[in-house]
Structures are given as C-alpha cells and as structure tokens.
Design an enzyme around this catalytic site. Structure first.
Site, PDB file in Angstrom:
ATOM      1  N   HIS A 181       0.840  -8.264   5.480  1.00  0.00           N
ATOM      2  CA  HIS A 181       1.144  -8.647   4.090  1.00  0.00           C
ATOM      3  C   HIS A 181       1.857 -10.000   4.212  1.00  0.00           C
ATOM      4  O   HIS A 181       3.019 -10.049   4.612  1.00  0.00           O
ATOM      5  CB  HIS A 181       2.043  -7.562   3.489  1.00  0.00           C
ATOM      6  CG  HIS A 181       2.701  -7.934   2.189  1.00  0.00           C
ATOM      7  ND1 HIS A 181       2.509  -7.226   1.033  1.00  0.00           N
ATOM      8  CD2 HIS A 181       3.566  -8.920   1.875  1.00  0.00           C
ATOM      9  CE1 HIS A 181       3.225  -7.763   0.057  1.00  0.00           C
ATOM     10  NE2 HIS A 181       3.879  -8.801   0.540  1.00  0.00           N
ATOM     11  N   ASP A 307      -5.843  -2.222  -2.803  1.00  0.00           N
ATOM     12  CA  ASP A 307      -4.379  -2.221  -2.890  1.00  0.00           C
ATOM     13  C   ASP A 307      -3.915  -1.320  -4.035  1.00  0.00           C
ATOM     14  O   ASP A 307      -2.983  -1.655  -4.775  1.00  0.00           O
ATOM     15  CB  ASP A 307      -3.829  -3.645  -3.050  1.00  0.00           C
ATOM     16  CG  ASP A 307      -2.321  -3.704  -2.790  1.00  0.00           C
ATOM     17  OD1 ASP A 307      -1.739  -2.687  -2.364  1.00  0.00           O
ATOM     18  OD2 ASP A 307      -1.717  -4.768  -3.025  1.00  0.00           O
ATOM     19  N   HIS A 311       2.434   3.506  -9.777  1.00  0.00           N
ATOM     20  CA  HIS A 311       3.860   3.621 -10.123  1.00  0.00           C
ATOM     21  C   HIS A 311       3.944   4.397 -11.431  1.00  0.00           C
ATOM     22  O   HIS A 311       3.243   4.066 -12.393  1.00  0.00           O
ATOM     23  CB  HIS A 311       4.496   2.239 -10.320  1.00  0.00           C
ATOM     24  CG  HIS A 311       4.557   1.403  -9.079  1.00  0.00           C
ATOM     25  ND1 HIS A 311       5.422   1.665  -8.045  1.00  0.00           N
ATOM     26  CD2 HIS A 311       3.836   0.317  -8.692  1.00  0.00           C
ATOM     27  CE1 HIS A 311       5.261   0.772  -7.078  1.00  0.00           C
ATOM     28  NE2 HIS A 311       4.290  -0.059  -7.440  1.00  0.00           N
TER      29      HIS A 311
HETATM   30  O1  DOR Z   1       1.768  -5.031  -5.529  1.00  0.00           O
HETATM   31  C1  DOR Z   1       2.043  -4.434  -4.506  1.00  0.00           C
HETATM   32  N1  DOR Z   1       2.388  -3.135  -4.503  1.00  0.00           N
HETATM   33  N2  DOR Z   1       2.019  -5.101  -3.364  1.00  0.00           N
HETATM   34  C2  DOR Z   1       2.437  -4.569  -2.218  1.00  0.00           C
HETATM   35  O2  DOR Z   1       2.367  -5.214  -1.220  1.00  0.00           O
HETATM   36  C3  DOR Z   1       2.995  -3.197  -2.186  1.00  0.00           C
HETATM   37  C4  DOR Z   1       2.491  -2.388  -3.302  1.00  0.00           C
HETATM   38  C5  DOR Z   1       3.270  -1.135  -3.522  1.00  0.00           C
HETATM   39  O3  DOR Z   1       3.575  -0.431  -2.543  1.00  0.00           O
HETATM   40  O4  DOR Z   1       3.542  -0.808  -4.667  1.00  0.00           O
HETATM   41 ZN    ZN Z   2       0.783  -5.753   0.408  1.00  0.00          ZN
END
Ligand code: DOR
Ligand code: ZN
Length: 437
Positions: A181, A307, A311
């Site tokens: 990353h 990715d 959340h």
């Molecule tokens: O947007 C992101 N969310 N980028 C990351 O590198 C980690 C990820 C997360 O774990 O929520």
């Molecule tokens: Zn990342």
C-alpha cells in the site's frame, strides 16, 4: 462417478487458452472436464447459459473482511457471500483485522471460518510486520506454511525501507509477493482526498499524488535490488503507472492492480462531501483516471481488484473528516468495469476477464488449477449476463455494510451464476431480482 454438470450454450471465454466461442462446459465433481463430455456421460445437472458469458471463476486479490474484531462491518461469511453475488469464486483477505493476521493460528482461523461458511473460497494474506506495526518482520515462513498467499500491511504501508528490503529478500524463498500500500505517511497527515485544484476549491486537506509515487518508485528499486516481487496495490496516479511501466521494461519483478473506483470516479465527486467517495488512496483527477485505464490497456497494470472495504453505517455516515477510508467493491465491480472499459470500446470482454481470472491466479501462484478452464482445473466458473440492466441498491447487498458510492446507479452487466468447486452457490433468476440459489 462424481456428479456431472454441463453448462450449456454460453459464450465461453477463457483468455488463458485463447478461447472465445459458443460451447458447452462440462464439470465433474470439483474439476473441469472440458468442452466435450466424458464418453457415455449423462449429466446430473444442466445449467442453461444461453446469452451468458461463461468464464473461469473470478478472483479478487484485495478484500477486507473484518473478522476478527470488527464483525459489525463484515464477517468472513458475509464477505464471502457478497463475493458470490459479485461473481467471485476466490478472494484474498487482507490482514488488517483486530488483531491483525500475523500468526499461523490467525491464518488458520481465516481458512477455517471460510470453510465453515461454504461461500466463495478465501485465501488469506498475512502481515509483513508483527502487529502491522512496521517495526519487526513477521514470521513469513511460518505464515506461508499456514496458508498465507501474500504478505501485506495494507491499510498502511511498510514505511521502513530496510524492513521492506528484508521482506522482499525473505519472501523470495517461498516465491510469495509483498503487496504494498504505497503511501509516504509524512506527506498525507490529515489528508482526506486528493491534493489538487479540487481540494483547494473545496477547502479540504489533501494527499498529494507524490505520496503514492515516491513509494512506488522506492519499492520498484528495492525489488530490483533484492530480486523480490513487489505488487503495487490500488495504483491510482498517472505517474505511478509510468513508474510501473518503466520498472517492467527493466525486467524488475513488479505487478500492479487497479480498483473499479479509480477508473470510474474522480476527486470532483468529493464536492458532494459524501463520505462514500472517501477511500485511500483517494479518487484522483480525470487525467489520472485516463492514465490508469491506459495502464490496464497496455498491460502495465496486470489486474483489477476491488479493495472491498466495508464500514458499518454508524462509522461511515459521519462528517468527511471523521469517516473511515474505504468503500464496498465486491457486488458492484462488474457493471462499473463494463461502463468504464467495455462500453467505450477500450477493452474487450476477454481482455477484462483475463484481468479478473488468469492474471490474479498467477499472482497468488495458483495458475495450475485456477484462473482458467483447462481439463483438470478447479471447477470454479462465473456466469455473466453482459447486458443485464439493473439498479444498484444496497437493500439487496449481501455485504453487512452499505458504503457504496454507486447507490441508485442504473447499470448494465451482472454476474448471475457462481460455481465454486463444482457447486452452484449463487444463481439469479434470468428475469427477476430473485435469487434462485
Ligand atoms: O480505503 C481504504 N480502506 N484503503 C485502505 O488501504 C484500507 C481500507 C480499509 O481497511 O478500510
Ligand atoms: Zn490499501
């Protein structure tokens, strides 16, 4: 004899074999038989794939499941289920859980939970550093033996150049790549979005593109020095594409991935102040989007990964500066890739399918059995309705979270069938929003 399945009359696309034709595909138990049935065969199951693309099972090498520790966002079971609905038969889980996946027992836990769930296959990645603290190398050999297919501190970079060097050297022994990353943390303190004209206009603190690019450059050089394999995660800027292109030209072992959001959205979307446009690396400019797409076209960027970063609403639906980085990806990839790459005629279906199947299979060193439909391969198959019109709606999502920027979009293209290890684990009604399996 093991159970025989035939997938009838679809457009069979297998980029690894250079196949693109209307054909039947036969599966026996958990293996691919091929385009012809075994002698005297009578199928136990017939799947009608008329009008559908029949492809090797899609592989997403960048997925955040939140178990252990943040099961309110996602679990291994819900994430692997969301994967099925997106057409993915195999996903690689990221290790930035709480606690992080940095011991063999933790790797085994992910594998076990995924087996119990019986949805998409989950191959875990494990941390580069102990506790993802960026200080001490994790026990890579033991993690590899436990089943880790990659090492990464994703969510954060391996900032320490010496540690990165040792990780690249050490991981060569098992031929496992280090996924990085890329973010120079000292340059992004307080940043919420891309630094540029738009952040200036909106008055929001930015993260400059060079914060990514400096680390891309550094790690390509470290890969050259060590002979190790560095994989650049979620590459997002024009200069990063150039750096990877140059690295590849020099014969350095560097690969890269692009995410659907980085080819479909720009920093202008932040004008909404909607936290569903907040992720890391951030949405960049239209020029960067073009360059990333060009990288996909010319092969500089090897593959597409989502990715997927769930959340829970109570965290994500906050002010932009309070909300965590990350958006969902598993259930929306197909139509977004279709509208960004296929509809404008930039890439063909077989070219896109390669970046979702054989290319990720190679990266996880599973190309002997995955990423293609050769006789004897794993019977992982995805059925895609390339023109199916639908409206993206979180109400139907299998993910535990709903943080997508694509809510309400009217789109085309959808995975309608997902076969894992010879089992049909997801099937959408051809005419209705009804799940049949
Ligand atoms: O947007 C992101 N969310 N980028 C990351 O590198 C980690 C990820 C997360 O774990 O929520
Ligand atoms: Zn990342």
């Amino acid at each position: 004899m093991a159970r025989l399945t035939v997938i009838r009359g679809g457009r069979l696309i297998d980029p690894d074999q250079g196949l693109d034709l209307i054909a039947d595909l036969w599966l026996e138990g958990s293996r691919v038989v091929g385009l012809e049935p075994p002698p005297g065969a009578v199928p136990d199951k017939i799947i009608d794939a008329t009008g559908l693309l029949v492809t090797p099972g899609l592989i997403d090498i960048h997925v955040h499941l939140r178990e252990p520790g943040n099961e309110e966002d996602e679990t291994i079971a819900t994430g692997a289920d969301a994967a099925l609905a997106g057409g993915w038969t195999t996903i690689v889980s990221m290790p930035n859980t709480r606690p992080p996946i940095d011991t063999p027992a933790a790797v085994e836990f992910v594998i076990l939970q995924a087996k119990r769930a019986g949805k998409a296959q989950v191959l875990p990645s494990a941390c580069v550093s102990k506790n993802r603290a960026g200080e001490e190398l994790a026990e890579l050999g033991k993690l590899y033996e436990a089943g880790a297919v990659a090492f990464t501190d994703d969510g954060a970079p391996v900032s320490h150049a010496g540690l990165m060097r040792r990780a690249l050297e050490y991981s060569k022994m098992f031929d496992v790549p280090i996924y990085q990353h890329c973010q120079v943390m000292e340059l992004t303190v307080g940043g919420l979005m891309n630094e540029g004209d738009v952040s200036l206009r909106l008055g929001l603190p930015g993260m400059p593109p060079v914060a990514e690019e400096i680390m891309v450059a550094r790690d390509i050089m470290l890969a050259e020095l060590t002979g190790g394999h560095v994989h650049i995660q979620h590459l997002s800027t024009a200069r990063s594409v150039e750096l990877v292109r140059e690295g590849k030209k020099r014969g350095i072992r560097v690969t890269a991935e692009a995410c659907p959001h980085h080819i479909s959205l720009t920093d202008e979307n932040l004008a909404t102040f909607d936290s569903n446009f907040k992720m890391n690396p951030p949405l960049r400019t239209a020029r960067d989007v073009e360059a990333v797409i060009q990288g996909l076209i010319d092969g500089t960027i090897d593959l597409i990964a989502t990715d997927h970063a769930p959340h829970a609403p109570e965290k994500k639906n906050r002010e932009l500066d309070q909300a965590p980085f990350g958006i969902l990806g598993l259930e929306t990839m197909m139509p977004i890739v279709r509208s960004s790459l296929i509809e404008p005629g930039l890439l063909t279906w077989p070219e896109v399918i390669a970046k979702l199947t054989i290319e990720p299979a190679k990266l996880i060193r599973r190309q002997q059995y995955k990423g293609h439909l050769r006789p004897g391969a794993d019977a992982d198959v995805t059925l895609i309705d390339p023109d199916r019109a639908w409206t993206i709606d979180t109400a139907g999502f299998r993910s535990k979270s709903i943080n997508t920027p694509y809510q309400g979009w009217n789109v085309k293209g959808r995975a309608v069938g997902t076969i894992v290890s010879g089992e049909l684990r997801y099937m959408l009604d051809p005419h209705r929003e009804t799940v049949m399996v």
